[in-house]
Design an enzyme around this catalytic site. Structure first.
Site, short mmCIF file in Angstrom:
data_model
loop_
_atom_site.label_atom_id
_atom_site.label_comp_id
_atom_site.label_asym_id
_atom_site.label_seq_id
_atom_site.Cartn_x
_atom_site.Cartn_y
_atom_site.Cartn_z
N TRP A 1 -4.36 9.32 2.27
CA TRP A 1 -5.23 8.46 3.07
C TRP A 1 -4.46 7.81 4.21
O TRP A 1 -5.05 7.25 5.13
CB TRP A 1 -5.91 7.41 2.19
CG TRP A 1 -5.02 6.34 1.63
CD1 TRP A 1 -4.08 6.48 0.65
CD2 TRP A 1 -5.01 4.95 1.99
NE1 TRP A 1 -3.48 5.27 0.39
CE2 TRP A 1 -4.02 4.31 1.19
CE3 TRP A 1 -5.73 4.19 2.90
CZ2 TRP A 1 -3.74 2.96 1.28
CZ3 TRP A 1 -5.45 2.81 2.99
CH2 TRP A 1 -4.46 2.22 2.19
N GLN B 1 1.46 -3.76 -1.63
CA GLN B 1 1.14 -3.66 -0.20
C GLN B 1 -0.18 -4.37 0.05
O GLN B 1 -0.86 -4.78 -0.88
CB GLN B 1 1.03 -2.20 0.21
CG GLN B 1 -0.16 -1.47 -0.39
CD GLN B 1 -0.13 0.02 -0.15
OE1 GLN B 1 0.59 0.74 -0.81
NE2 GLN B 1 -0.92 0.48 0.81
N GLU C 1 -0.98 -0.72 -5.89
CA GLU C 1 -0.82 0.15 -7.06
C GLU C 1 -0.08 -0.54 -8.21
O GLU C 1 0.17 0.09 -9.24
CB GLU C 1 -0.10 1.43 -6.65
CG GLU C 1 -0.94 2.30 -5.72
CD GLU C 1 -0.19 3.48 -5.13
OE1 GLU C 1 -0.85 4.45 -4.71
OE2 GLU C 1 1.06 3.42 -5.06
#
Length: 767
Positions: free
Chosen positions: A358, A602, A489
């Protein structure tokens, strides 16, 4: 951090030979031309620690997934970017002793340079071998942009201590392996090893995928710049072919080998004619010769830099950082082939596998839209349209129906090939990035044609997925999305990740809007698409019901959207309270501990605020930035750029500058202590965004370019160019003014800090 790269505005320079840094430098000094690339391995023998890597764009192997417990819906394979047959090898012998920097008695004056302005890589050193022979060496290598199947090497050896017998043995070798094989499978089958005069060829195909390739080489020997006519001695084996050239050099004389090599592949040629295609490539290369090829290389890079360069005055490390990022992006992808995409490691390593994440839609498309012809970005979108049927198949494997499409997290050919369940099944926000890229492309280029031609079908598949993936919660009286992983994540299998839910709602709303627009203005396309997708009004009504009633977790107490339902249940200890000895946590902590922590890999909620900045006030951005950034460890390469852009918008320039340095020098200074595995190519586009969208404040507002320029105190000035709808605009920001120079035929209206400014062609406007 490792800070051994010398600061220079146009070159990456390493001075002094350090065996501990070899693998890191092999990544940092990597070269590519969009069609192939290679790590900066030594041409000559090296018996120390090294990571051999040469790669061909689009060539991969479906390595069978390796997991402890197989689950329904798992991808059957993890696509591996393949280490291809090696063509750069040149063994060097001095008086019979092999040149090997790992075993030399002494290595002096060692310098590597990656010249980004002209597109070549060079090593210079003096070595004393175990037999006491002393030589100086200069090796120049590049991969041609003009003849993108061809690379060139000029390997020069000068006898320093006495007369010397210098022997070059250029070779091809298909006895190579991948660093990251799951099952130690044989990836290549070598079918032919041949030698014809100065030329040699290895024909091989990949197992399972059957990409047919021919690796080729041709060499010439020179003494003091004059060609030496010498027939080489041949060495052939099952997987290797070598040619031996020998020349006596008097003290002070230089013997050189010019070697051309490269790959031709069945993606571009008939499989039965690969050797003939190789010969044609070699003929073109040697007709020009090394010097003329290098001159053409310099010209090709000059053309790239003319549009894509960003200049920074007063900060050499910042200047070097942005040019390194722009250089590597152009080495990886030039937009010539819509079958290709931008891999996260490019041609610099094998980690992650696959060629498409992505990252392309979220980070890379803005760079390519603004620095190249818009058709380059359109090709990246076409790549996704070409994989729509595979995206529908991917969704079917997970139980979705009726043409719902789930684009893969990782892919080579449209199939999902990522084998971590929390990514494959749960990190579904990637679907939204693709829809956003379609919107972003139209917003920037003004080219609506992609949507009726291709994009609307993609949007329908994505909207169908979100409609089916959401379920109604009677407790909340809202639609929820359960069991997901957001951009962060470090949280898996959470409920109602705000970013995912917000994207899902936006995707549905945007798709409905485009259905109406195509129906109004492109009736023939509309009827074709409705007939193909069997879309009904009642289905669209159901979509709208989900979008209009989507649940978004929110804390009244904190005044922020929650990253997911349970975020406030965590022990909210900020990163500043985390001992440095515990960083990076992905290398120090168990996965269980990471998942229970509040730490964010992130931008997650802030990624949504980046995409949909105009949906929220600056006050809301500030509140969310102040809440989430202190928990962010920035252990993803995609993290610092988004935070830099938002810090600049909030006028926190020192923080924005710090984030910029981190994103621009992530690999050069090895912030994450992993550069030897390869570079972070896709996040490099975020570095460009940090300057253009962050410090430059560039946006498209009401169909016009808009700027809110700011400048870090460390800089005297900076400049960049934008290709906006076939008009080239150069923007120069100084301490006390902003300058605009328009290259075009007509006036152009822009916004500067909200005020309308009219630019005249070829006249500098200073404000």
């Amino acid at each position: 951090m490792q800070e051994y790269i010398k600061a220079d505005p146009w070159s990456i320079i390493e001075e002094g030979f350090d065996k501990e840094l070899v693998k890191s430098s092999e990544s940092i000094f990597s070269i590519g031309n969009g069609a192939m690339g290679q790590r900066a391995n030594f041409e000559e023998r090296y018996t120390g620690e090294t990571f051999q890597g040469s790669y061909i764009a689009g060539v991969y192997y479906p390595d069978k997934t390796r997991v402890g417990w197989w689950k329904n819906g798992y991808p059957e394979y993890f696509a591996k970017v393949l280490n291809a047959p090696n063509w750069i090898g040149i063994e060097v012998f001095i008086n019979g002793e092999p040149l090997d920097l790992n075993t030399c008695k002494k290595v002096d004056n060692f310098t590597r340079e990656l010249n980004m302005q002209e597109g070549w890589y060079q090593r210079i050193f003096t070595a004393v071998l175990p037999n006491d022979a002393k030589v100086s060496v200069k090796v120049t290598r590049f991969l041609s942009l003009d003849l993108d199947e061809v690379g060139a090497i000029n390997y020069e050896v000068t006898a320093e201590s006495s007369d010397a017998e210098i022997k070059f043995v250029p070779y091809l070798d298909s006895g190579i392996t991948n660093e990251d094989s799951n099952w130690d499978d044989k990836f290549w089958n070598t079918t032919s090893v041949t030698s014809e005069g100065h030329q040699a060829f290895i024909e091989a195909h990949t197992m399972k995928t059957h990409f047919e390739t021919c690796t080729f080489m041709e060499s010439r020997l020179f003494l003091n710049g004059q060609v030496i006519e010498q027939k080489p001695t041949e060495q052939l084996s099952e997987l290797r072919v070598a040619h031996e050239y020998m020349q006596i050099a008097k003290k002070g004389e230089t013997v050189a080998l010019h070697k051309l090599g490269g790959y031709v592949v069945s993606r571009n040629h008939m499989a039965s004619a690969l050797k003939e295609a190789s010969k044609k490539a070699l003929l073109k290369g040697f007709d020009l010769g090394f010097k003329a090829l290098l001159d053409k290389q310099k010209q090709a890079w000059a053309k790239i830099w003319e549009m894509s360069d960003i200049t920074i005055d007063g900060d050499v490390k910042a200047q070097q950082g942005i040019r390194f990022n722009i250089f590597q992006l152009n080495q990886t992808y030039l937009g010539k082939d819509s079958r290709l995409n931008i891999g996260p490691k490019g041609f610099t390593g094998e980690k992650y596998g696959g060629s498409t994440y992505w990252d392309t839609e979220a980070y890379c498309i803005p760079f390519y839209m603004a620095t190249k012809d818009q058709n380059v970005a359109r090709s990246l979108l076409k790549y996704r349209y070409n994989h729509l049927e595979k995206a529908i198949e991917n969704a079917q494997k997970l139980g979705f129906s009726n043409g719902a499409a789930l684009y893969p997290m990782v892919t080579m050919n449209g199939e999902e090939c990522h084998n971590e369940w929390e990514i494959t099944f749960e990190e579904i926000h990637r679907n939204g990035a693709i829809a956003f890229a379609i919107y972003n492309y139209y917003r920037f280029t003004g080219d609506y044609s992609y949507i009726p031609e291709m994009g609307l079908e993609v949007l329908i598949g994505i909207a169908r997925f979100w409609h089916q993936r959401a379920n109604f919660s009677s407790l909340k009286n809202k639609y929820v999305i359960l069991g997901v992983t957001g951009p962060n994540e470090y949280e898996n299998n959470v409920n109602n990740n705000w970013y995912t839910n917000y994207l899902a709602k936006w995707c549905i709303d945007f798709t409905i809007e485009q259905l109406q627009k195509v129906d109004d203005g492109y009736n023939e396309d509309y009827n074709r698409i409705i007939g193909k997708t069997k879309l009904t009004d009642s289905e669209v009504t159901q979509w709208a019901k989900v979008a209009d009633n989507m649940y978004f977790p929110y804390s009244e107490d904190k005044g922020v959207f929650l990253q997911q339902d349970g975020f406030l249940d965590k022990q909210l200890v900020t990163v500043s309270e985390l001992p440095k000895t515990q960083r990076p946590i992905n290398q120090k902590w168990s996965w269980d501990r990471i998942l229970r922590s509040p730490y964010i890999k992130q931008a997650d909620v802030l990624q949504g605020f980046y995409f949909f900045e105009d949906h929220f006030s600056e006050k809301e951005l500030e509140r969310h930035f102040d809440f989430y950034e202190p928990f962010t460890v920035h252990e993803s390469s995609l993290s610092p750029c988004v935070h830099s852009i938002q810090a600049a918008k909030l006028n926190r320039m020192q923080q924005a500058y710090t984030f910029y340095l981190r994103t621009s020098r992530l690999d050069l200074d090895d912030y994450n202590r992993e550069v030897e595995e390869g570079l972070h190519i896709t996040s490099m586009a975020g570095t460009w965004m940090s300057i253009v969208e962050g410090f430059g404040g560039m946006r498209v507002v009401d169909d016009k370019l808009s700027f809110e320029p700011k400048i870090p105190e460390q800089w005297e000035a900076y400049s960049f160019k934008i290709n906006f709808r076939d008009r080239i605009l150069k923007v120069t920001v100084k301490k006390d003014s902003t300058e605009f120079l328009l290259n075009g035929q007509e006036d152009m209206s822009i916004r500067l800090k909200g005020e309308r400014v009219v630019l005249e062609p070829n006249k500098t406007k200073v404000i």
